[in-house]
Scaffold this motif. Structure first.
Motif, PDB file in Angstrom:
ATOM      1  N   GLY A  73      39.525  50.300  36.728  1.00 51.33           N
ATOM      2  CA  GLY A  73      38.672  50.808  37.800  1.00 51.33           C
ATOM      3  C   GLY A  73      37.471  49.910  38.062  1.00 51.33           C
ATOM      4  N   VAL A  74      36.840  49.499  36.982  1.00 52.50           N
ATOM      5  CA  VAL A  74      35.650  48.649  37.112  1.00 52.50           C
ATOM      6  C   VAL A  74      36.001  47.313  37.760  1.00 52.50           C
ATOM      7  CG1 VAL A  74      33.908  47.362  35.829  1.00 52.50           C
ATOM      8  CG2 VAL A  74      34.453  49.718  35.165  1.00 52.50           C
ATOM      9  N   ARG A  75      37.033  46.668  37.235  1.00 47.69           N
ATOM     10  CA  ARG A  75      37.405  45.347  37.752  1.00 47.69           C
ATOM     11  C   ARG A  75      37.847  45.416  39.199  1.00 47.69           C
ATOM     12  NH1 ARG A  75      38.472  41.024  33.837  1.00 47.69           N
ATOM     13  NH2 ARG A  75      38.157  41.996  31.798  1.00 47.69           N
ATOM     14  N   ALA A  76      38.615  46.429  39.516  1.00 46.14           N
ATOM     15  CA  ALA A  76      39.088  46.566  40.893  1.00 46.14           C
ATOM     16  C   ALA A  76      37.890  46.696  41.833  1.00 46.14           C
ATOM     17  CB  ALA A  76      39.998  47.775  41.023  1.00 46.14           C
ATOM     18  N   THR A  77      36.921  47.482  41.405  1.00 50.02           N
ATOM     19  CA  THR A  77      35.747  47.700  42.243  1.00 50.02           C
ATOM     20  C   THR A  77      34.930  46.420  42.397  1.00 50.02           C
ATOM     21  OG1 THR A  77      35.680  49.966  41.446  1.00 50.02           O
ATOM     22  CG2 THR A  77      33.702  49.129  42.536  1.00 50.02           C
ATOM     23  N   ASN A  78      34.742  45.729  41.303  1.00 51.57           N
ATOM     24  CA  ASN A  78      33.984  44.475  41.396  1.00 51.57           C
ATOM     25  C   ASN A  78      34.697  43.466  42.284  1.00 51.57           C
ATOM     26  OD1 ASN A  78      31.920  45.439  39.826  1.00 51.57           O
ATOM     27  ND2 ASN A  78      32.778  44.656  37.914  1.00 51.57           N
TER      28      ASN A  78
END
Lengths: 337, 337
Positions: free
Chosen positions: B298-303
């Motif tokens: 989730g974090v990486r996708a958002t970044n």
DNA sequence: TTGAAAGCGCTAACAC
DNA sequence: GTGTTAGCGCTTTCAA
């Protein structure tokens, strides 16, 4: 991006007329209406929500504020909210706050500047005045699950009757022959756990079983503390023949502790729980539990909120707050005898 | 609602200057900056996102589109997305689509008219052209978990290496002495399950264990079908000494079936699973499983998505698509011997 | 029944 | 370093 002007031009009318056709609030001749509809079709036009929102001060957006979507009960509620919202053409913004009032305040101000239309809040604490202020400031607001005595009659509430649900659950245990019923009690700053505690106690006393403080396990930090408390209790002279857990996650931990000790469920001890989270029927043994209508809570809260929004639109003020207590359901599976 | 003009007046400057102070993109004398800041403080001013969005065509909003938040893996991803988004001042709109392409299309057009800045999609199917179109139309887009060979190099992807993860899991089972390993396989229209299937097969063959089609249970409708399939398999002449389940929910059902039959885990049969959902350590016995880094996905996708948004803002085009495959982790608990 | 004009709150030229 | 002006796309008086 095709806008209202493009449509107007294509239909040979003014932007105003297009707007009128769209809103349906004013007379437009059938002929022009047809031409406008046609143009909308052809261009694939869809109104710019920002522009409309800027003008109207409304955005068809609601906020769902939760402690943490990772808590097993929230996905169901969230789904209910979203389904109901979508049906009425509203969009939902999700906010996880970890019950941190700093985060909540930040979110609230961000959301205000986004002109959101209302709030559904599942993270209410006794002293959350920043939440209560929302209603005072004129924002449509619905509390789900958590509320406090002082909120009743002042803020809209959708929840369950925690006293009654716990009372009935414990009465069931008594009725099926249990004599020594322990309680795994959740955070005591939450009214809902106090109510479940009260229900437990009342059921006991109504059936002439003395309330015994030694049988109540109180949550320290996180539900994992119930692991050691369960083991200690089962090894003490107060060994119960049933445990009433005030939430499914607590029951999972308790089950785990019991298994480790080689204690058989429900033969040696029954476990009755609260929530009926998706997985509660999948553990070993499948949990008997008080089912909460989570999805429905989400749906009702959303419908209530949207009603408030529309009411406010028309009359300029919020309607009288409503309190809706939904029914729970005692589901007996294999963890109780 | 206090707006920029009020602030400007109070500070004795123009609205433009206030805007400049806020954006920090232009020179403002320290003196005026102070006065403006002061006025903002005093009035509690916070910019109207609609107005800004209307002007800029940007709203600091991203969409997270999922099959269903009630699936155990999504709350973790969602939390990762939201945390990362909040940190960069973005808001997330949640869309549950049940993989229904009609619902997806509706949502997409609604979201476009809301001028959302980008999409994170976890519900990709082989023929979801309405999703692929988003990228073509210039919308920042990241696929999570699910993607297909044809998407690589064309759309940003954040996922795991399903082949490798399954291969390593099965190799572990072989290494710990299992000879007859069954597979509980998920929906075969999903690339990720094909890859896990491939990994299973490759590990077997690399260790000279013939692949046996009779040992693979294929998902019919919903994971509950694994209940009867497990019972049938355990009663057949093909009774395995281990079962590799391609997701935790499948393993829960399998565990349940095994318990009902009185089969001991891991003594009679080992169960190894995939996901490491929150509850996988809480069931009986605690599940050995391939942990997916959901939160991190989730974090990486958002970044990644926010990077695309900013890149597009500056250069007018989307950056080259990136494919990020995150590491999984084999967690051994008590369901394997 | 329809159109022209003003304005929601903001930012970005363009001046000075 | 700061202000004036115009305009983002829409709705809503007010006139015709």
């Amino acid at each position: 991006m095709t806008n209202i002007k493009v449509v107007a031009e294509l239909a040979g009318v003014s932007a105003t007329t297009v707007s009128r056709v769209l809103s349906g609030k004013s007379y437009v001749s059938d002929d022009t209406r047809m031409r406008v509809m046609d143009a909308i079709q052809k261009t694939g036009y869809s109104p710019n929500v920002m522009a409309k929102g800027l003008k109207m001060g409304r955005t068809n957006t609601i906020v769902l504020m939760l402690p943490d979507i990772q808590n097993l009960i929230f996905p169901m509620i969230t789904r209910g909210v979203e389904d109901a919202a979508r049906q009425k053409n509203y969009t939902v913004i999700l906010c996880n706050t970890d019950e941190n009032s700093g985060v909540e305040k930040d979110y609230i101000s961000t959301m205000k500047s986004r002109l959101v239309d209302g709030f559904i809040v599942g993270s209410m604490l006794p002293n959350s005045i920043h939440i209560r202020n929302l209603r005072t400031e004129g924002f449509p607001l619905v509390l789900i699950n958590r509320f406090y005595a002082k909120d009743e009659g002042k803020i809209d509430i959708v929840a369950i009757d925690n006293f009654k649900a716990a009372y009935n659950a414990v009465r069931y245990l008594i009725g099926s022959g249990h004599k020594k019923i322990a309680l795994a009690l959740g955070r005591e700053n939450l009214y809902l756990y106090n109510e479940r505690h009260r229900g437990y106690r009342a059921a006991l006393e109504d059936h002439n079983i003395p309330y015994n403080e030694n049988l109540v396990m109180r949550e320290a930090t996180g539900s994992s503390s119930f692991y050691s408390m369960t083991q200690a209790l089962m090894n003490s002279e107060n060994r119960p023949d049933a445990i009433f857990a005030t939430s499914d996650p607590k029951a999972f931990v308790i089950l785990h502790a019991l298994h480790e000790m080689g204690i058989r469920i429900p033969k040696d001890v029954s476990v009755l729980s609260f929530d009926n989270v998706t997985l509660s029927g999948m553990v070993e043994p499948p949990l008997s539990t008080v089912a909460q209508p989570f999805y429905d809570i989400g749906v009702r809260a959303t419908n209530n909120l949207i009603h408030q929004i529309q009411y406010k639109d028309e009359k300029g003020v919020l309607p009288q707050p409503l309190k809706e207590l939904l029914e729970t359901d005692l589901i007996i599976r294999a963890s109780t005898r």
